[in-house]
Scaffold this active site. Sequence first.
Site, short mmCIF file in Angstrom:
data_model
loop_
_atom_site.label_atom_id
_atom_site.label_comp_id
_atom_site.label_asym_id
_atom_site.label_seq_id
_atom_site.Cartn_x
_atom_site.Cartn_y
_atom_site.Cartn_z
N TYR A 62 22.07 -14.28 -17.91
CA TYR A 62 20.54 -13.34 -18.16
C TYR A 62 19.63 -14.78 -18.17
CZ TYR A 62 16.85 -10.46 -19.60
OH TYR A 62 15.75 -9.88 -19.77
N PHE B 51 -2.86 -8.17 4.90
CA PHE B 51 -1.57 -7.30 5.11
C PHE B 51 -1.58 -6.31 3.89
CE2 PHE B 51 2.81 -6.64 3.78
CZ PHE B 51 3.26 -6.28 4.92
N THR B 52 -1.10 -5.27 4.24
CA THR B 52 -1.37 -3.79 3.40
C THR B 52 -1.11 -4.37 1.78
OG1 THR B 52 1.07 -3.53 4.04
CG2 THR B 52 -0.46 -2.48 5.33
N ASP C 78 0.14 -16.91 2.29
CA ASP C 78 1.23 -15.83 2.52
C ASP C 78 2.19 -16.61 3.31
OD1 ASP C 78 2.82 -13.81 3.13
OD2 ASP C 78 1.33 -12.39 3.22
N LYS D 281 11.98 -11.91 5.30
CA LYS D 281 11.68 -12.33 6.43
C LYS D 281 12.22 -13.65 6.75
CE LYS D 281 8.37 -8.83 5.57
NZ LYS D 281 7.64 -8.82 4.71
N ARG E 156 1.47 1.86 15.22
CA ARG E 156 0.91 1.34 14.54
C ARG E 156 -0.69 1.78 15.35
NH1 ARG E 156 2.10 -0.93 9.41
NH2 ARG E 156 2.44 1.06 9.32
N PHE F 253 1.51 7.96 7.57
CA PHE F 253 2.54 7.67 8.52
C PHE F 253 3.98 7.80 8.08
CE2 PHE F 253 3.43 3.52 7.09
CZ PHE F 253 2.17 3.09 6.18
C1 LIG Z 1 6.61 -7.99 4.16
C2 LIG Z 1 5.42 -8.93 3.87
C3 LIG Z 1 4.72 -8.94 2.55
C4 LIG Z 1 5.35 -8.27 1.39
O1 LIG Z 1 6.47 -8.64 0.97
P1 LIG Z 1 7.62 -7.48 0.45
O2 LIG Z 1 8.91 -8.49 0.27
O3 LIG Z 1 7.85 -6.34 1.58
O4 LIG Z 1 6.95 -6.84 -0.97
C5 LIG Z 1 3.58 -9.64 2.44
N1 LIG Z 1 2.89 -10.14 3.64
C6 LIG Z 1 3.43 -10.15 4.69
C7 LIG Z 1 2.99 -11.23 5.89
C8 LIG Z 1 4.70 -9.51 4.82
O5 LIG Z 1 5.07 -9.52 6.32
#
Ligand SMILES: *Cc1c(COP(=O)(O)O)cnc(C)c1O
Length: 465
Positions: free
Chosen positions: A72, A124-125, A215, A258, A382, A449
Amino acid sequence: MNRRTAEPYKIKSVETLAMLSYEERKDSLNRAGYNTFLIDSEDVYIDLLTDSGTTAMSDKQWGAIMTGDEAYAGSKSWKKLEATVRDVYGYKYVLPTHQGRGAENILSQLKIKKGDFVPGNMYFTTTRAHQEMNGATFVDVIIDEAHDPVAEHPFKGNVDLNKLKTLIDKVGPNNIPYVCLAVTVNLAGGQPVSMQNMREVHELCSLHKIDVFFDATRCVENAYFIKEREVGYAGKLIADILKEMLSYSDGCTMSGKKDCLVNIGGFLAMNDEGLYIRSRELVVVYEGMPSYGGMAGRDMEAMAIGIREAIDDHYIEHRISQVRHLGSQLVEAGVPIVLPIGGHAVFLDAQAFLPHLSQDEFPAQALAAALYLDSGVRSMERGIISAGRNIDTGENNRPKLELVRLTIPRRVYTNNHMNVVVDSIIDLYKKRDTISGLRMDYEPPTLRFFNARFAPLSESGELLN
Ligand SMILES: *Cc1c(COP(=O)(O)O)cnc(C)c1O
């Protein structure tokens, strides 16, 4: 002779793919209401829905999973991940999060005050949602070329420094908590930012005492484009290019799903000790102890290894060349796609592909459904469906681009799989007039979507006529 290249890995474990008949795919598509998000994964042959968390792990990663320290507190696996991030990315302080948005939440809460402005190179969303939930207004400062699907700029993710300067002059540096720089820009199609642009953004921001947070989710892909396209970097190692890139930032948010080559995880990194201490408090509240932050010890082991595997020059060269292997064959066949081909996906221009359909007949949704029906390949809309409705007027937002995204998971498919996708798309392009538009039968109130349902508009009721 132009010698061909191949995957820089061999296959040790295989997963059998679903190979449904046309009739079976038709049933599956019907059950899914012509929405590729609603198709069961077991009915999909080649899944290009997303590259997020869909990575294939290496034998070394799977081996390390058995050695995960699930303590932990003070986990050995965390120490390994922390040391790896410091070494590869060069930041002083690191905190683990369950995925990228966990890091975005903490950074946004700590840095933003109500009424602030956060400039970024397209949004980014989830990143934008966290900024807005904390009372900030997102301001897009990307160069104009990024919004043009055929503008051939080598670094379409660059910040327009004049737009950034104008914003600083207008709202004042005290109302800009940080600049959020995505490298590469997902929403622009995986387009990179140049080293020079990162340097200039950082210089301008330092002058005004504004922090720059990257990011860094797709930072290795960005490093490859710099090596390939920017003067002075051709002979350098990806690892060194990456370090230099990140040196022009004060910290980063990272989705491990990613460019860390794992299925789940993330982190927040920074050089400021004060911010680190405050972030650590929030990690405890939202993610878990600062020695796991929502990840299991085994996940952290796999991520520490994935971070190093991603900066292998052969890995990243193949990654980008596989995306190009798909995209360039489509270009040769005259299929309209977004150019230049980006780092993680190929985007079909559905409006140009299906000129007989108006935007209200959902060309991108129809094309994604037709591709699944034709070959079992899953892609994503998209366009107007993803863009949703205007909150104030209730009218459909009308994005300029109506796209189908073909996103390539890392190390999962071979170039032969890409060829199957190419052949299916070319066949569809030849019979494009036979593809019917769609009507929306069910529209969810938010993020439509994901769950919307559709039916073909044609008299026959068939998608392909
Ligand atoms: C996927 C992604 C995120 C968010 O990451 P999560 O691991 O899905 O929460 C943020 N910025 C970019 C550019 C991404 O591709």
